[in-house]
Design an enzyme around this catalytic site. Structure first.
Site, PDB file in Angstrom:
ATOM      1  N   ASN A 119      -0.011  -1.077   0.209  1.00 39.27           N
ATOM      2  CA  ASN A 119       0.345  -0.070  -0.434  1.00 39.27           C
ATOM      3  C   ASN A 119       0.847   1.352   0.049  1.00 39.27           C
ATOM      4  OD1 ASN A 119       0.393   1.070   2.900  1.00 39.27           O
ATOM      5  ND2 ASN A 119      -0.416  -0.683   2.726  1.00 39.27           N
ATOM      6  N   LYS A 122       8.796 -17.777  -9.528  1.00 34.21           N
ATOM      7  CA  LYS A 122       7.928 -16.616  -9.956  1.00 34.21           C
ATOM      8  C   LYS A 122       6.572 -17.683 -10.841  1.00 34.21           C
ATOM      9  CE  LYS A 122       8.316 -13.291 -13.549  1.00 34.21           C
ATOM     10  NZ  LYS A 122       9.020 -12.547 -14.823  1.00 34.21           N
ATOM     11  N   LYS A 169     -14.761   1.574  14.384  1.00 33.39           N
ATOM     12  CA  LYS A 169     -12.965   0.839  14.792  1.00 33.39           C
ATOM     13  C   LYS A 169     -13.116   1.364  16.152  1.00 33.39           C
ATOM     14  CE  LYS A 169     -11.408   0.805  10.475  1.00 33.39           C
ATOM     15  NZ  LYS A 169     -10.353   1.443   9.399  1.00 33.39           N
TER      16      LYS A 169
HETATM   17  N1  CTP Z   1      -4.418  -2.726  12.045  1.00 38.03           N
HETATM   18  C1  CTP Z   1      -3.637  -4.040  12.703  1.00 38.03           C
HETATM   19  N2  CTP Z   1      -3.459  -5.275  12.199  1.00 38.03           N
HETATM   20  C2  CTP Z   1      -3.841  -5.755  10.662  1.00 38.03           C
HETATM   21  C3  CTP Z   1      -4.493  -4.758  10.524  1.00 38.03           C
HETATM   22  C4  CTP Z   1      -4.618  -3.294  11.226  1.00 38.03           C
HETATM   23  O1  CTP Z   1      -2.510  -4.050  13.812  1.00 38.03           O
HETATM   24  N3  CTP Z   1      -3.427  -6.772  10.552  1.00 38.03           N
HETATM   25  C5  CTP Z   1      -3.910  -1.929  12.347  1.00 38.03           C
HETATM   26  C6  CTP Z   1      -3.238  -0.510  11.465  1.00 38.03           C
HETATM   27  O2  CTP Z   1      -1.899  -0.459  12.273  1.00 38.03           O
HETATM   28  C7  CTP Z   1      -4.279   0.256  12.168  1.00 38.03           C
HETATM   29  C8  CTP Z   1      -5.323  -0.103  12.834  1.00 38.03           C
HETATM   30  O3  CTP Z   1      -4.754  -1.829  12.710  1.00 38.03           O
HETATM   31  O4  CTP Z   1      -3.783   0.992  13.591  1.00 38.03           O
HETATM   32  C9  CTP Z   1      -6.666   0.341  11.504  1.00 38.03           C
HETATM   33  O5  CTP Z   1      -6.451  -0.271  10.097  1.00 38.03           O
HETATM   34  P1  CTP Z   1      -7.267  -0.069   9.220  1.00 38.03           P
HETATM   35  O6  CTP Z   1      -6.673  -0.412   7.795  1.00 38.03           O
HETATM   36  O7  CTP Z   1      -7.649   1.083   9.448  1.00 38.03           O
HETATM   37  O8  CTP Z   1      -8.017  -0.626   9.668  1.00 38.03           O
HETATM   38  P2  CTP Z   1      -8.611  -2.252   9.034  1.00 38.03           P
HETATM   39  O9  CTP Z   1      -9.216  -3.504  10.477  1.00 38.03           O
HETATM   40  O10 CTP Z   1      -8.399  -2.953   7.863  1.00 38.03           O
HETATM   41  O11 CTP Z   1     -10.415  -2.380   9.086  1.00 38.03           O
HETATM   42  P3  CTP Z   1     -11.452  -1.597   7.966  1.00 38.03           P
HETATM   43  O12 CTP Z   1     -11.389  -2.891   6.993  1.00 38.03           O
HETATM   44  O13 CTP Z   1     -12.099  -1.551   8.149  1.00 38.03           O
HETATM   45  O14 CTP Z   1     -11.124  -0.163   7.251  1.00 38.03           O
END
Ligand code: CTP
Length: 397
Positions: free
Chosen positions: A208, A286, A337
């Site tokens: 990402n 690959k 969240k």
């Molecule tokens: N996070 C984490 N481990 C994951 C996913 C997210 O520790 N596998 C943590 C991120 O570091 C952040 C928070 O969770 O602090 C929220 O991440 P975000 O990507 O916004 O949320 P998601 O859990 O992916 O929720 P959604 O898909 O609903 O946006």
């Protein structure tokens, strides 16, 4: 007071070097131990004899001296102090520092050191204002060098404006602040940062746009307040923070393992943009184009590291902070969240492309806690980090 603090004082070659003699006296009055280094140009302004007499120390000079190297090598000299102070810091010395040039003793010490560096610039106003100097200052600040001054005023060259070296007592005060025990001294803080890379095959991965800038700024601000920082980072664009223990990882699974290994901690901040999914059986060869059509990837859900730590029954950090990167309904999504993950605070931001926040240098956030929702207007990621860390210090106090 600066009792027993060891200061390596690099005196650059500028007219303000005369103030460094008074500076040495002021530092020693407060109990500091001063080891002076004179650049060759500095010797045109102050003599090694007067510097030695005032500091009560051997003076290291910009000459390759075999006796010096035998007594204390330049690497050891660069690391034996609690602080390196460059006063006066000339435009030339600052340019060398910004470029990583090491062609004399002073610049070599500055490149080899792992101790905090403070600089008190002194130069003509036009030299100070020149874009080249301003670029170098920005680079040095990015490298965690602390600036003291310069002040505005009449200059030895007859001009007026910024460029005068700060007065010795101002420099002493800045050093006392820098070396004072920070409010987070004795606290262990875990920070995750950056993206994760989830392999598809040995050469391809899912990732990402996270640069790691906000997590790095938070770790830097925590270390500046005295915290012990464990920085678990995916492959980020920005260099890791100074003063933190850096644990590099690639995948979410590795990040979870590194986080578990780093616990216990007083505070955990999850700034990483962790991939929610990984390819369930990444190929060890690959993937090739075939006549049989496109490859089909199947996904598995990654562990939620934040939720795991926030919901620990035993050994949960006192304060768990998560981030919510959203592109719509930021406030409502972030409030939900926070509940779902079980963390204490959520820092929510809008990462829609038009905001330029993901990968950019600024952030505009909502801080969601038991106290409600607070809006922080757009500011630099460094400012967000400093404000957040000050809030953490207050909460733990
Ligand atoms: N996070 C984490 N481990 C994951 C996913 C997210 O520790 N596998 C943590 C991120 O570091 C952040 C928070 O969770 O602090 C929220 O991440 P975000 O990507 O916004 O949320 P998601 O859990 O992916 O929720 P959604 O898909 O609903 O946006």
């Amino acid at each position: 007071m600066l009792g027993a603090k060891r200061i390596l004082l690099i005196i650059g070659g500028g007219i303000a070097a005369y103030k460094s003699l008074d500076l040495i006296r002021r530092l020693r009055e407060r109990g500091a131990d001063v080891t002076p280094v004179l650049t060759r140009a500095a010797e045109q302004f102050v003599t090694p004899l007067s510097v030695a007499a005032l500091s009560g120390s051997k003076v290291y000079r910009d000459l390759f001296d075999l006796t010096d190297e035998a007594e204390m090598g330049h690497i050891q000299l660069s690391r034996s102090a609690d602080l390196i102070l460059v006063a006066p810091a000339t435009a030339d010395l600052m340019a060398k520092m910004a470029q990583g040039i090491a062609n004399d003793l002073a610049s070599t010490l500055l490149l080899a050191t792992d101790t905090p560096v403070m600089i008190a610039p002194a130069m003509n106003v036009r030299m100070w204002q020149h874009p080249a100097t301003q670029r170098n200052i920005a680079t040095l600040q990015g490298d965690s060098v602390t600036l003291i001054g310069p002040n505005d005023g009449d200059m030895a060259c007859g001009e007026f404006g910024p460029g005068r070296m700060s007065e010795p007592l101002e420099i002493v005060a800045a050093i006392e602040t820098q070396l004072a025990a920070g409010p987070l001294e004795g606290k262990r803080v875990l920070v995750t940062s950056g993206p994760t890379h989830e392999p598809i095959d040995p050469v391809r991965y899912i990732a990402n746009r996270s640069s790691g800038a906000q997590g790095t700024a938070i770790a830097t601000a925590l270390a500046a307040l005295g915290a012990e920082v464990i920085f678990v980072t995916g492959p980020a664009d920005v260099p890791p923070p100074a003063g933190a223990t850096v644990v590099p990882v690639q995948t979410a699974a590795q990040m979870l393992q590194a986080v578990q290994d780093a616990l216990p901690a007083d505070v955990a901040i999850f700034a990483a943009a962790v991939a929610d999914w990984r390819v369930s059986s990444a190929s060890d060869k690959k993937l090739k184009k075939t006549k049989d059509g496109l490859p089909e990837l199947t996904f598995a859900e990654n562990p939620d590291i934040l939720a795991h730590v926030a919901q620990l029954k035993k050994g949960r950090p006192q304060l768990v902070v998560g981030f919510a990167a959203e592109t719509n309904d930021v406030r409502d999504n972030a409030i939900a969240k926070r509940k779902r993950k079980g963390c204490d605070w959520i820092i929510a931001n809008d990462v829609s492309p038009e905001t330029g926040i993901m990968g950019g240098s600024e952030n505009a956030i909502l801080l969601i806690s038991d106290d409600g929702v607070e809006t922080w207007l757009r500011m630099s990621k460094t400012q967000v980090a400093q404000r957040l860390v000050a809030r953490i210090a207050k909460t733990l106090a």
